[in-house]
Design an enzyme around this catalytic site. Structure first.
Site, PDB file in Angstrom:
ATOM      1  N   LYS A   1       7.570  11.518   0.424  1.00  0.00           N
ATOM      2  CA  LYS A   1       6.533  10.876   1.795  1.00  0.00           C
ATOM      3  C   LYS A   1       7.311  10.727   2.466  1.00  0.00           C
ATOM      4  O   LYS A   1       7.293  10.909   3.993  1.00  0.00           O
ATOM      5  CB  LYS A   1       5.776   9.296   0.797  1.00  0.00           C
TER       6      LYS A   1
ATOM      7  N   ASP B   1       0.615  -1.295  -0.081  1.00  0.00           N
ATOM      8  CA  ASP B   1       0.020   0.011   0.138  1.00  0.00           C
ATOM      9  C   ASP B   1       1.095   1.018   0.140  1.00  0.00           C
ATOM     10  O   ASP B   1       2.535   1.066   0.539  1.00  0.00           O
ATOM     11  CB  ASP B   1      -1.581  -0.112   1.227  1.00  0.00           C
ATOM     12  N   GLY B   2       0.308   2.991  -0.269  1.00  0.00           N
ATOM     13  CA  GLY B   2       0.910   3.678  -0.302  1.00  0.00           C
ATOM     14  C   GLY B   2       1.006   4.212   1.416  1.00  0.00           C
ATOM     15  O   GLY B   2       0.476   3.683   2.123  1.00  0.00           O
ATOM     16  N   ALA B   3       1.202   5.638   1.122  1.00  0.00           N
ATOM     17  CA  ALA B   3       0.927   6.034   2.720  1.00  0.00           C
ATOM     18  C   ALA B   3       1.102   7.564   2.338  1.00  0.00           C
ATOM     19  O   ALA B   3       1.557   8.165   0.724  1.00  0.00           O
ATOM     20  CB  ALA B   3       1.907   5.962   3.635  1.00  0.00           C
ATOM     21  N   ASP B   4       0.324   8.315   2.600  1.00  0.00           N
ATOM     22  CA  ASP B   4       0.223  10.013   2.776  1.00  0.00           C
ATOM     23  C   ASP B   4       2.406  10.663   3.635  1.00  0.00           C
ATOM     24  O   ASP B   4       2.848  12.268   2.844  1.00  0.00           O
ATOM     25  CB  ASP B   4      -0.176  10.395   3.691  1.00  0.00           C
TER      26      ASP B   4
ATOM     27  N   GLU C   1      -7.550   0.059   4.660  1.00  0.00           N
ATOM     28  CA  GLU C   1      -6.237  -0.242   4.387  1.00  0.00           C
ATOM     29  C   GLU C   1      -5.475  -0.959   6.369  1.00  0.00           C
ATOM     30  O   GLU C   1      -4.770  -1.533   5.483  1.00  0.00           O
ATOM     31  CB  GLU C   1      -5.760   1.513   4.194  1.00  0.00           C
TER      32      GLU C   1
ATOM     33  N   LYS D   1      -2.210   7.500   6.569  1.00  0.00           N
ATOM     34  CA  LYS D   1      -2.750   7.173   5.561  1.00  0.00           C
ATOM     35  C   LYS D   1      -4.413   7.216   5.839  1.00  0.00           C
ATOM     36  O   LYS D   1      -4.569   8.273   6.841  1.00  0.00           O
ATOM     37  CB  LYS D   1      -2.825   5.630   5.643  1.00  0.00           C
ATOM     38  N   GLY D   2      -5.237   7.572   4.997  1.00  0.00           N
ATOM     39  CA  GLY D   2      -6.461   8.357   5.167  1.00  0.00           C
ATOM     40  C   GLY D   2      -6.389   9.485   3.694  1.00  0.00           C
ATOM     41  O   GLY D   2      -7.572   9.818   3.882  1.00  0.00           O
ATOM     42  N   GLY D   3      -5.423   9.837   3.113  1.00  0.00           N
ATOM     43  CA  GLY D   3      -5.388  11.008   2.437  1.00  0.00           C
ATOM     44  C   GLY D   3      -6.896  10.510   1.492  1.00  0.00           C
ATOM     45  O   GLY D   3      -6.983  11.937   0.724  1.00  0.00           O
TER      46      GLY D   3
END
Ligand code: R5P
Length: 266
Positions: free
Chosen positions: A114, A74-77, A96, A87-89
């Protein structure tokens, strides 16, 4: 990876967008509430033999156990030096976190912007998923904890009114000062908000205790290595590794330094 391999895998999405990607790529789609059972038990009821897999009613009877995911990407902010993440942007933080903590290994993939020494450096707010009736109370408590101007995320041009998550909740974006790591704590400052500063794990746990908060976009606590070393199944909120696409096209890899077993942490 060829089709002969991917056809034998199950791909579990973290939200609607990744679900569509899996479908469009023709990959086997799974769901986090329908992972395969660890074992299949044969029982007889009224003379009838039945295979009791660890699904449905058997799970409600707590008789079954499901497999963990092998790996989650997964990505991240934002990601700090200890691999804590915001996360949660994209308003998908709950699913997630559910997927990350269901996987033996969570691996984060992001671009160089990031990666920051501390969380809330470039990304200024913590996304918090809340039940809408609790919004005024949650906002008041966040301000008490030191958040300056928490706001309900609005849909903007895409939707009149607040953003509604996949779970029917709202997102409150809460600004806080940059979050400390445990190694930053010295003297009397325990990073518990008393001196205006928070350590990541302390704040994550404190926010989760607010009535009306469904999930918090801070990924903190243990990583999958630590969960496994503690003899537990599943994974942690923190990635075991993060891959950063750098400005010059190179890839920088950061791996988790914490590998010791820790029990009773999120
Ligand atoms: O809710 C969204 C997720 O936390 C995303 O992983 C995060 O916002 C990063 O997204 P992107 O990789 O598109 O910048």
């Amino acid at each position: 990876m060829g089709r002969e391999i991917t056809d034998r895998m199950i791909f579990v999405p973290t939200g609607e967008q990744s679900k569509q990607l899996i479908i469009e790529a023709g990959l086997p789609l799974g769901s986090i509430d329908a992972l395969p059972p660890i074992k299949v038990i044969e029982t007889k009821m009224g003379g009838v033999t039945a295979l009791h897999v660890a699904t449905g009613l058997q799970d409600l009877g707590l008789e079954g156990l499901r497999e963990s995911l092998d790996i989650a990407f997964d990505g991240a902010d934002e990601i700090d030096e200890d691999l804590n993440c915001i996360k949660g942007g994209g308003a998908c933080l709950y699913q997630e976190k559910l997927v990350a903590t269901s996987a033996k290994k969570f691996v984060c993939v992001a671009d160089y912007r990031k990666l920051q020494p501390r969380l809330l450096t470039a990304w200024k707010t913590i996304p918090i998923e809340i039940e809408k009736n609790a919004a005024p109370k949650v906002k008041r408590e966040l301000i008490t904890l030191g958040s300056t101007g928490p706001k309900i995320r609005q849909g903007g041009g895409a939707k009149a009114g607040p953003v509604v998550t996949d779970n029917g909740f709202w997102i409150m974006d809460a600004p806080f000062p940059p979050l400390l790591l445990k190694s930053d704590l010295k003297g009397h400052d325990k990073g518990d908000g008393e001196h205006g500063t928070w350590e990541v794990h302390n704040l994550g746990r404190r926010l989760k205790r607010i009535v009306g908060v469904f999930e918090v976009g801070l990924f903190h606590g243990r990583n999958g290595f630590q969960v496994a070393a503690a003899g537990e199944e599943g994974g942690g909120q923190k990635p075991v590794a993060a891959y950063f696409g750098m400005e010059d096209g190179e890839v920088e890899v950061r791996t988790a330094k914490e590998v010791h077993g820790v029990k009773s942490m999120p």
